[in-house]
Design a protein around this motif. Sequence first.
Motif, PDB file in Angstrom:
ATOM      1  N   ALA A   1       0.820  -1.222   0.000  1.00  0.00           N
ATOM      2  CA  ALA A   1       0.000   0.000   0.000  1.00  0.00           C
ATOM      3  C   ALA A   1       0.847   1.263   0.000  1.00  0.00           C
ATOM      4  CB  ALA A   1      -0.934   0.000   1.210  1.00  0.00           C
ATOM      5  N   GLY A   2       2.200   1.119  -0.015  1.00  0.00           N
ATOM      6  CA  GLY A   2       3.060   2.288  -0.034  1.00  0.00           C
ATOM      7  C   GLY A   2       4.143   2.200  -1.089  1.00  0.00           C
ATOM      8  N   LYS A   3       3.873   1.495  -2.176  1.00  0.00           N
ATOM      9  CA  LYS A   3       4.849   1.388  -3.261  1.00  0.00           C
ATOM     10  C   LYS A   3       4.148   1.611  -4.595  1.00  0.00           C
ATOM     11  CE  LYS A   3       6.235  -2.741  -4.599  1.00  0.00           C
ATOM     12  NZ  LYS A   3       6.640  -4.169  -4.722  1.00  0.00           N
ATOM     13  N   LEU A   4       4.967   1.767  -5.649  1.00  0.00           N
ATOM     14  CA  LEU A   4       4.452   1.930  -7.010  1.00  0.00           C
ATOM     15  C   LEU A   4       3.362   3.009  -7.049  1.00  0.00           C
ATOM     16  CD1 LEU A   4       4.454  -1.837  -8.071  1.00  0.00           C
ATOM     17  CD2 LEU A   4       6.087  -0.069  -8.756  1.00  0.00           C
ATOM     18  N   GLU A   5       2.179   2.659  -7.562  1.00  0.00           N
ATOM     19  CA  GLU A   5       1.133   3.680  -7.717  1.00  0.00           C
ATOM     20  C   GLU A   5       0.542   4.143  -6.386  1.00  0.00           C
ATOM     21  OE1 GLU A   5      -1.020  -0.330  -8.346  1.00  0.00           O
ATOM     22  OE2 GLU A   5       0.966   0.569  -8.680  1.00  0.00           O
ATOM     23  N   HIS A   6       0.913   3.463  -5.287  1.00  0.00           N
ATOM     24  CA  HIS A   6       0.405   3.855  -3.960  1.00  0.00           C
ATOM     25  C   HIS A   6       1.448   4.618  -3.145  1.00  0.00           C
ATOM     26  CE1 HIS A   6      -2.876   1.196  -4.940  1.00  0.00           C
ATOM     27  NE2 HIS A   6      -2.076   0.158  -4.997  1.00  0.00           N
ATOM     28  N   LYS A   7       2.536   5.053  -3.772  1.00  0.00           N
ATOM     29  CA  LYS A   7       3.617   5.679  -3.012  1.00  0.00           C
ATOM     30  C   LYS A   7       3.157   6.925  -2.266  1.00  0.00           C
ATOM     31  CE  LYS A   7       7.535   5.793  -1.270  1.00  0.00           C
ATOM     32  NZ  LYS A   7       7.848   4.743  -0.284  1.00  0.00           N
ATOM     33  N   HIS A   8       2.158   7.616  -2.791  1.00  0.00           N
ATOM     34  CA  HIS A   8       1.676   8.832  -2.121  1.00  0.00           C
ATOM     35  C   HIS A   8       1.211   8.542  -0.700  1.00  0.00           C
ATOM     36  CE1 HIS A   8      -2.638   7.754  -2.485  1.00  0.00           C
ATOM     37  NE2 HIS A   8      -2.244   7.128  -3.582  1.00  0.00           N
ATOM     38  N   ASN A   9       0.791   7.286  -0.419  1.00  0.00           N
ATOM     39  CA  ASN A   9       0.344   6.951   0.934  1.00  0.00           C
ATOM     40  C   ASN A   9       1.468   7.119   1.956  1.00  0.00           C
ATOM     41  OD1 ASN A   9      -2.322   6.291   0.277  1.00  0.00           O
ATOM     42  ND2 ASN A   9      -1.791   4.181  -0.227  1.00  0.00           N
ATOM     43  N   THR A  10       2.706   6.825   1.541  1.00  0.00           N
ATOM     44  CA  THR A  10       3.838   6.978   2.450  1.00  0.00           C
ATOM     45  C   THR A  10       3.936   8.421   2.933  1.00  0.00           C
ATOM     46  OG1 THR A  10       5.037   5.223   1.268  1.00  0.00           O
ATOM     47  CG2 THR A  10       6.339   6.674   2.687  1.00  0.00           C
ATOM     48  N   PHE A  11       3.819   9.353   2.003  1.00  0.00           N
ATOM     49  CA  PHE A  11       3.933  10.767   2.350  1.00  0.00           C
ATOM     50  C   PHE A  11       2.717  11.241   3.144  1.00  0.00           C
ATOM     51  CE2 PHE A  11       5.661  10.411  -2.166  1.00  0.00           C
ATOM     52  CZ  PHE A  11       6.875   9.914  -1.733  1.00  0.00           C
ATOM     53  N   ASP A  12       1.533  10.808   2.718  1.00  0.00           N
ATOM     54  CA  ASP A  12       0.313  11.187   3.438  1.00  0.00           C
ATOM     55  C   ASP A  12       0.357  10.688   4.879  1.00  0.00           C
ATOM     56  OD1 ASP A  12      -0.605  12.318   1.095  1.00  0.00           O
ATOM     57  OD2 ASP A  12      -1.993  10.693   0.614  1.00  0.00           O
ATOM     58  N   ASP A  13       0.829   9.454   5.062  1.00  0.00           N
ATOM     59  CA  ASP A  13       0.892   8.873   6.407  1.00  0.00           C
ATOM     60  C   ASP A  13       1.837   9.669   7.304  1.00  0.00           C
ATOM     61  OD1 ASP A  13      -0.764   6.935   5.421  1.00  0.00           O
ATOM     62  OD2 ASP A  13       0.659   5.281   5.606  1.00  0.00           O
ATOM     63  N   PHE A  14       3.005  10.036   6.766  1.00  0.00           N
ATOM     64  CA  PHE A  14       3.985  10.766   7.571  1.00  0.00           C
ATOM     65  C   PHE A  14       3.434  12.130   7.979  1.00  0.00           C
ATOM     66  CE2 PHE A  14       7.790  13.279   8.391  1.00  0.00           C
ATOM     67  CZ  PHE A  14       8.574  12.394   9.122  1.00  0.00           C
ATOM     68  N   ILE A  15       2.808  12.815   7.041  1.00  0.00           N
ATOM     69  CA  ILE A  15       2.203  14.115   7.360  1.00  0.00           C
ATOM     70  C   ILE A  15       1.104  13.947   8.409  1.00  0.00           C
ATOM     71  CG2 ILE A  15       0.758  15.958   6.406  1.00  0.00           C
ATOM     72  CD1 ILE A  15       2.433  15.634   3.788  1.00  0.00           C
ATOM     73  N   ALA A  16       0.306  12.882   8.288  1.00  0.00           N
ATOM     74  CA  ALA A  16      -0.748  12.618   9.273  1.00  0.00           C
ATOM     75  C   ALA A  16      -0.149  12.363  10.652  1.00  0.00           C
ATOM     76  CB  ALA A  16      -1.596  11.427   8.835  1.00  0.00           C
ATOM     77  N   CYS A  17       0.991  11.670  10.706  1.00  0.00           N
ATOM     78  CA  CYS A  17       1.655  11.426  11.991  1.00  0.00           C
ATOM     79  C   CYS A  17       2.130  12.737  12.607  1.00  0.00           C
ATOM     80  CB  CYS A  17       2.836  10.468  11.805  1.00  0.00           C
ATOM     81  SG  CYS A  17       2.355   8.763  11.432  1.00  0.00           S
ATOM     82  N   ALA A  18       2.721  13.597  11.780  1.00  0.00           N
ATOM     83  CA  ALA A  18       3.161  14.897  12.281  1.00  0.00           C
ATOM     84  C   ALA A  18       1.975  15.697  12.808  1.00  0.00           C
ATOM     85  CB  ALA A  18       3.881  15.664  11.170  1.00  0.00           C
ATOM     86  N   GLU A  19       0.884  15.715  12.055  1.00  0.00           N
ATOM     87  CA  GLU A  19      -0.298  16.471  12.479  1.00  0.00           C
ATOM     88  C   GLU A  19      -0.886  15.898  13.768  1.00  0.00           C
ATOM     89  OE1 GLU A  19      -2.025  18.193   8.261  1.00  0.00           O
ATOM     90  OE2 GLU A  19      -2.567  16.145   8.848  1.00  0.00           O
ATOM     91  N   GLN A  20      -0.880  14.576  13.918  1.00  0.00           N
ATOM     92  CA  GLN A  20      -1.405  13.960  15.131  1.00  0.00           C
ATOM     93  C   GLN A  20      -0.550  14.317  16.344  1.00  0.00           C
ATOM     94  OE1 GLN A  20      -4.150  12.395  15.855  1.00  0.00           O
ATOM     95  NE2 GLN A  20      -3.543  12.016  17.976  1.00  0.00           N
ATOM     96  N   LEU A  21       0.768  14.306  16.187  1.00  0.00           N
ATOM     97  CA  LEU A  21       1.658  14.655  17.296  1.00  0.00           C
ATOM     98  C   LEU A  21       1.459  16.107  17.723  1.00  0.00           C
ATOM     99  CD1 LEU A  21       4.789  12.761  15.981  1.00  0.00           C
ATOM    100  CD2 LEU A  21       3.594  12.260  18.134  1.00  0.00           C
ATOM    101  N   ILE A  22       1.161  16.970  16.754  1.00  0.00           N
ATOM    102  CA  ILE A  22       0.878  18.375  17.066  1.00  0.00           C
ATOM    103  C   ILE A  22      -0.495  18.502  17.737  1.00  0.00           C
ATOM    104  CG2 ILE A  22       0.423  20.636  16.046  1.00  0.00           C
ATOM    105  CD1 ILE A  22       2.514  19.812  13.850  1.00  0.00           C
TER     106      ILE A  22
END
Length: 680
Positions: A496-517
Amino acid sequence: MPMPQPPVARIEPGSDPYRWLENRDAPEVLEYLKAENAYLEAELADQAELRERLFQEIKGRIRETDLSLPVPWGPWLYYTRTSAGDEYPRHYRCPRPADGSLKVDESAEQLLLDPNALAGGGYLSLGAFSISPDHAWLAYSLDSSGEEVFRLYVKNLASGEVIPLPFESCDGSLTWANDNRTLFFATLDDTHRPHRLFRYRLGEASAEEVFHEPDGRFFLSCYRSSSERQLLLLLNSKTTSETWVLDAEHPEQAFRCLAPREEGHEYYVDHGCLDGAWAWLIRSNQAGINFALYAALDATPERPYWRELIGHDPQVMLEDVSLNRDAIVLSLREQGLPIIEVRAAGQAPARVKLPDATYSLYVQDNLEFDSPVIRLRYESLNRPAQIRQLDLASGEQKVLKETPVEGPFNADAYESRRIWATAPDGTQVPISLVARREVLAAGRPAPLYLYGYGAYGSSLDPWFSHARLSLLERGFVFAIAHVRGGGELGEAWYRAGKLEHKHNTFDDFIACAEQLIAAGYTTPQRLAISGGSAGGLLIGAVLNQRPELFAAAIAEVPFVDVLNTMLNPELPLTVTEYDEWGNPSDPVVYQRIKGYAPYENVRAQAYPAILVVAGYNDSRVQYWEAAKWVARLRASKTDSNLLLLKTDLDAGHAGMSGRYQAYRDAALEYAFLFKVLGIE
């Protein structure tokens, strides 16, 4: 005193204005890289004292003179010893005590290899360290540049004579057959891929090629089975594998194939015992993406004869299998955590019990095939690494060694937590974090260091760090974002985080940052992010997308020029990486990669303070990826925040090779963070 001025890279016409930085060893390129290094030192000159203090602080927690836990094998105990002032551990052995203990007899020990003497003060990486089955010979390999190209050596352990082997472009692997005279080794092609396997007999002037893998997606590797009775030749790409086997008693014979490759079928083979008889054990995804376990009789290992032992479980990933004469040990992953399950002969399956909620755990050493015990390595964010002995019959655990922390340290002074973030598509993404208890109890925002990777199915299980204590003791929270593309939640999480789904990796990291804030752990003004290699791509991508979320970023050997790299099949690793990122010769794939590639998406906006680290001899991520990215950032960004590039001119992908240099690198990164976050 005038402020230091950053280097300005020359801009050339065309779609890639900094391609000239790819001209390795060109005087103008070296001049630019050295100018960037000088600029970094000038900008951080006011922190020289702090960096030295941090270095001494980190070094002060390390037991500089220490003995590794000895490994019993045959008539010997094998171990390493580190000494104060030495960059590398020395390798020794001594006679194995008759009482079965692990007590080292220093009066009878034998020095096998001293990398400190071999390094001569320069870069050195030890590849193989392989003792022959009769314990008479040591085969080893050395990389003296960081390019991961090795020279091969054989040492007569009775006479001390060292024999350099006359072979070039080796990957560093060395595998003994049971005749104690035959070695198998692999060589690299022009793209740095192990592609040919050779058979060499001691005393001969040449080696015989026994296998060639022409497909650029497949890597070749050779190793011994757990039973020590078979040699295994694995050919694998990111999505497909194939195994050939050879009786270790008859290395002159030809390898035979167990199951011809079939696109999408991954299988991994070992040889051991089942119900008291020699057998083959095969971990395969033919029944499902989380793998199942199969067995075959000793005489018939081919795929038609496989029978299922443990079926596919959509909720549990079967990551690995370790074999012992009387037990099968499964390495599982369930709900994001590693689990060890023992299936001993005649007993019900039993899972290993552990003290922490989040942790790292794996089988470190099976020891001898007939041993009644195995060794596990266990650590958590607040607990130093332990080597635990596990009795396979009783399940009893015993801590044999815990990595010491010198000076005041109490693991219970720190609290680790597992929290969750919600990605834009609703997916729950785990975050592991640690801080001093009073920092978390205060409920106030703190400086926070968020680390991520998210590629190749690699799992970022929580780990302990002596250096990290310098952050935690200054009130930092340290967190790991377990984003898609990694393997923490099984094969589906990776896909779910490779090839055509790579955007999920970036979305997930941003979501983690937003959750910590949002949860009050930190604020954007106190949030630093970090990642290396493919994790550097993650950092570069999220900086382009949401730069206002972060105050600082560290990118180590960052894979930021992904589009141009994937367009060049002549570069090391590019072809085999198509299964991870896609082949941009396809217009759809080209546009997809171009849409997130950090280098292409730099634009005129404010970025946080950024420190970028590269290795000039890096064969995995070329030095110019970092250099080009920094040059474009410097020309485009609209802020005055620090942007620093450090290129280690004598290092490769893993950075400088000595342990003290690693501590200095950590001190540099922490001092950079303290400077830009305003921490005294």
